[in-house]
Scaffold this motif. Structure first.
Motif, mmCIF file in Angstrom:
data_model
loop_
_atom_site.group_PDB
_atom_site.id
_atom_site.type_symbol
_atom_site.label_atom_id
_atom_site.label_comp_id
_atom_site.label_asym_id
_atom_site.label_seq_id
_atom_site.Cartn_x
_atom_site.Cartn_y
_atom_site.Cartn_z
ATOM 1 N N GLU A 16 0.762 -1.097 0.014
ATOM 2 C CA GLU A 16 0.013 -0.130 0.091
ATOM 3 C C GLU A 16 0.728 1.249 0.123
ATOM 4 O OE1 GLU A 16 -3.629 2.092 2.642
ATOM 5 O OE2 GLU A 16 -2.839 -0.010 3.319
ATOM 6 N N HIS A 17 1.837 1.347 0.838
ATOM 7 C CA HIS A 17 2.671 2.568 0.927
ATOM 8 C C HIS A 17 4.359 2.010 0.590
ATOM 9 C CE1 HIS A 17 -0.640 4.657 2.476
ATOM 10 N NE2 HIS A 17 -0.606 3.517 3.732
ATOM 11 N N ARG A 18 4.372 1.949 -0.628
ATOM 12 C CA ARG A 18 5.864 1.611 -1.077
ATOM 13 C C ARG A 18 7.017 2.321 -0.587
ATOM 14 N NH1 ARG A 18 5.899 0.259 -7.003
ATOM 15 N NH2 ARG A 18 6.160 2.591 -7.232
ATOM 16 N N GLY A 19 6.684 3.706 -0.504
ATOM 17 C CA GLY A 19 7.684 4.576 -0.207
ATOM 18 C C GLY A 19 8.200 4.502 1.321
ATOM 19 N N ILE A 20 7.022 4.434 2.264
ATOM 20 C CA ILE A 20 7.416 4.219 3.676
ATOM 21 C C ILE A 20 8.188 2.618 3.896
ATOM 22 C CG2 ILE A 20 6.173 3.983 5.854
ATOM 23 C CD1 ILE A 20 3.915 5.658 4.821
ATOM 24 N N VAL A 25 12.836 -0.659 4.986
ATOM 25 C CA VAL A 25 13.838 -1.539 4.243
ATOM 26 C C VAL A 25 15.466 -1.377 4.288
ATOM 27 C CG1 VAL A 25 14.608 -2.911 2.523
ATOM 28 C CG2 VAL A 25 12.182 -2.919 3.212
ATOM 29 N N MET A 26 15.306 0.172 3.883
ATOM 30 C CA MET A 26 16.638 0.787 3.809
ATOM 31 C C MET A 26 17.378 1.036 5.202
ATOM 32 S SD MET A 26 17.551 0.842 0.818
ATOM 33 C CE MET A 26 19.043 1.898 0.906
ATOM 34 N N GLY A 27 16.378 1.286 5.998
ATOM 35 C CA GLY A 27 16.890 1.656 7.503
ATOM 36 C C GLY A 27 17.587 0.469 8.070
ATOM 37 N N ASP A 135 11.113 -7.125 -5.142
ATOM 38 C CA ASP A 135 9.470 -7.873 -4.778
ATOM 39 C C ASP A 135 8.449 -6.569 -5.017
ATOM 40 O OD1 ASP A 135 10.663 -10.194 -5.063
ATOM 41 O OD2 ASP A 135 10.526 -10.639 -2.880
ATOM 42 N N ILE A 136 8.926 -5.600 -4.269
ATOM 43 C CA ILE A 136 8.016 -4.514 -4.177
ATOM 44 C C ILE A 136 7.822 -3.534 -5.321
ATOM 45 C CG2 ILE A 136 8.033 -4.835 -1.606
ATOM 46 C CD1 ILE A 136 9.442 -2.242 -1.163
ATOM 47 N N ASN A 137 8.625 -3.572 -6.106
ATOM 48 C CA ASN A 137 8.845 -2.814 -7.124
ATOM 49 C C ASN A 137 8.559 -3.391 -8.611
ATOM 50 O OD1 ASN A 137 9.876 0.401 -6.361
ATOM 51 N ND2 ASN A 137 11.111 -1.186 -5.206
ATOM 52 N N PRO A 138 7.665 -2.958 -9.354
ATOM 53 C CA PRO A 138 7.511 -3.437 -10.845
ATOM 54 C C PRO A 138 8.708 -3.694 -11.461
ATOM 55 C CG PRO A 138 6.845 -1.196 -10.813
ATOM 56 C CD PRO A 138 7.413 -1.618 -9.354
ATOM 57 N N ILE A 190 7.969 -0.215 11.257
ATOM 58 C CA ILE A 190 7.685 -0.021 9.476
ATOM 59 C C ILE A 190 7.538 -1.242 8.825
ATOM 60 C CG2 ILE A 190 8.182 0.994 7.370
ATOM 61 C CD1 ILE A 190 9.627 3.155 8.742
ATOM 62 N N LEU A 191 8.481 -2.313 9.165
ATOM 63 C CA LEU A 191 8.403 -3.340 8.820
ATOM 64 C C LEU A 191 7.269 -4.155 9.037
ATOM 65 C CD1 LEU A 191 11.981 -4.520 8.744
ATOM 66 C CD2 LEU A 191 10.843 -3.470 6.895
#
Length: 511
Positions: A16-20, A25-27, A135-138, A190-191
């Motif tokens: 739903e909120h890919r940016g968040i 994930v990056m954190g 996985d979360i990106n097209p 977040i995860l």
């Protein structure tokens, strides 16, 4: 059966909120990467607090590296067994708890034990974060996802000494570990909220293959980390570790080639881009970590810069990485990605050639300039290489592929640091002997006068020896930079062994 490729514009795991989620994930990944270098500058302070010696305190670093390397090969199986979401959450949670325990440790054995736990948890975070970003990106955004992920991988080790130095100087070495707690808890929240899970798969675990691979990696890492302090193969410990590494590697290769259900699916090693990516990860590990291992002691010991200034002088490398990773992400699909990698390798080699021109009379600008150019080269190499390595790999193998690539980079980093450290020590001795041979009565006009005043003569001799040592060390550093420049140039032709994906670069899937 091969998994079906998602339609254009549709990620494998929609969120739903890919940016968040990307921030979470990056954190987690940056937190884990930072811990590979953040503790380095705090070692002298830890030594005093923990009652350790110069030799034994290095186990704080060695235990983390070895534990991470051993656990990495099990990532794919654990992800399939308990679910990628569950494994990611458990890994981040255990990492945060282990970080807190490292901060309160009051003895070296306790610190090493907690660092081992931290290293095991860290082993799963890196490949899982890479897999999650894909996985979360097209498919058409896969290259940009790898660009964002790669920024964290490359900038983390650069910022580690800066943050570690600041915390140690202004607070306490324990904050090097405590800083993970607030970051880790936010990341975990977040995860927990947004992270989806890959489909689980029933998969048997190849215990024998894991033991062989783990034994080979552990023995090799111990040999590299302890070799310099134990005088390499004049020590029976290093000889034993080398023989164990060779024997275990041989058994691992035979087992993985013949086992009915090996630890890693043999299909992975039939993918040319992934295999070439493994080779390049070793080279990248050597080329990127070796300069970062050499620069802090060179700047602090030869030029007298404090820890904070040393970290700030290395920071422009991170700025260069961020700049070119963004540019490389924009170029993906518009130009041949292999050309981008070649340009990066040439820039990287050029920066090392500039570093080979360092002298004891220079100011800080050559360090800043060469570091920035080196960052530009690193950005053009790392992200496109990761994108190409996964471009022709079925998404079933992403987690295993990511764990192998991270393992190869870890081995390359250890090998690179050991290689340049050995060369540095030996070249200092050789250069000292060569330079010392020219310090004679004929080259020192006042030698006669100094000889008549013993106290003055001894002071002058000590001063001359210190100057020779300093010059010899500078020559040894320059020789190391030359070597790494040639390694970077030597692998350029191998770039064209990578298969160029048809059309726009994206993650494609086998039929």
């Amino acid at each position: 059966m091969a998994s079906a490729a998602p339609a254009a514009g549709t990620p494998m795991l929609p969120v739903e909120h890919r940016g968040i989620l990307t921030i979470g994930v990056m954190g987690a990944m940056v937190m884990q990467i930072l811990d590979t270098t953040i503790a380095n500058v705090a070692l002298p302070h830890m030594q005093t607090s923990l009652g350790a010696t110069v030799d034994t305190v290095t186990w704080v670093l060695t235990s983390y590296i070895v534990a991470t390397a051993i656990a990495l090969p099990a990532t794919g199986w654990l992800s399939d067994r308990i679910g990628s979401r569950n494994l990611f959450l458990v890994s981040v949670g255990v990492f945060v708890i282990a970080s807190m325990l490292c901060g309160v440790a009051n003895s070296l054995p306790l610190m090493v034990a907690f660092r081992i736990v931290q290293g095991v948890a860290a082993a799963f975070i890196n490949p899982l974060s890479q897999t999650a970003m894909l996985d979360i990106n097209p498919p058409e955004r896969a290259a940009k996802a790898m660009s964002v992920w790669g920024m964290g991988v490359m900038v983390g080790p650069i910022m580690g000494p800066v943050i570690g130095g600041f915390l140690t100087e202004n607070y306490n070495w324990r904050w090097v570990f405590y800083v993970n707690v607030p970051v880790g808890l936010l990341t975990l929240a977040i995860l927990w909220w947004q992270l989806p899970s890959r489909p689980r798969a029933r998969r048997t675990f190849d215990y024998l293959g894991f033991i062989y691979v783990g034994l080979a990696v552990a023995a090799f890492q111990l040999m590299l980390d302890r070799g310099q302090t134990e005088d390499w193969f004049s020590s029976w410990e290093i000889v034993a570790e080398g023989l164990i590494a060779i024997a275990a590697l041989w058994m691992a290769v035979i087992h993985l080639a013949t086992a009915r259900k090996p630890l890693f699916d043999r299909e992975l090693f039939r993918n040319r881009n992934l295999v070439m990516g493994m080779l390049f990860m070793v080279v990248i590990g050597i080329s990127t970590m070796a300069p970062m291992a050499l620069l802090p002691p060179m700047l602090q010991q030869l030029f007298g810069y404090p820890v904070i200034d040393t970290g700030m002088m290395m920071a422009p490398r991170g700025v260069g990485v961020l700049a070119t990773m963004w540019i490389a992400g924009q170029l993906m699909g518009k130009v041949d990605t292999r050309i981008v990698i070649v340009v990066g390798l040439i820039l990287f080699a050029g920066s090392l050639r500039m570093m080979a021109g360092y002298s004891l009379e220079m100011d800080y600008w050559p360090v800043v300039t060469a570091g920035f150019i080196q960052g530009l080269g690193m950005g053009f190499v790392f992200m496109p290489l990761n994108a190409l390595a996964f471009a022709t790999l079925d998404n079933r193998y992403r987690t295993d592929g990511a764990s192998i690539l991270n393992l190869m980079r870890s081995i390359g980093q250890s090998a690179g640091i050991s290689m340049v450290t050995v060369m540095l020590a030996r070249n200092i001795q050789t250069s000292h002997a060569d330079l010392g041979a020219h310090v004679t009565d004929q080259t020192l006009p006042a030698a006669d006068l100094l000889a008549r005043v013993p106290a003055l003569g001894q002071t002058a001799a000590a001063f001359a020896d210190a100057m020779v040592n300093r010059e010899a060390a500078m020559i040894a550093y320059v020789d190391d930079f030359y070597l790494m420049a040639w390694i970077s140039i030597a692998v350029v032709p191998l770039v064209f062994l990578l298969r160029k994906p048809k059309g726009k670069l994206e993650v494609v899937h086998s039929e």
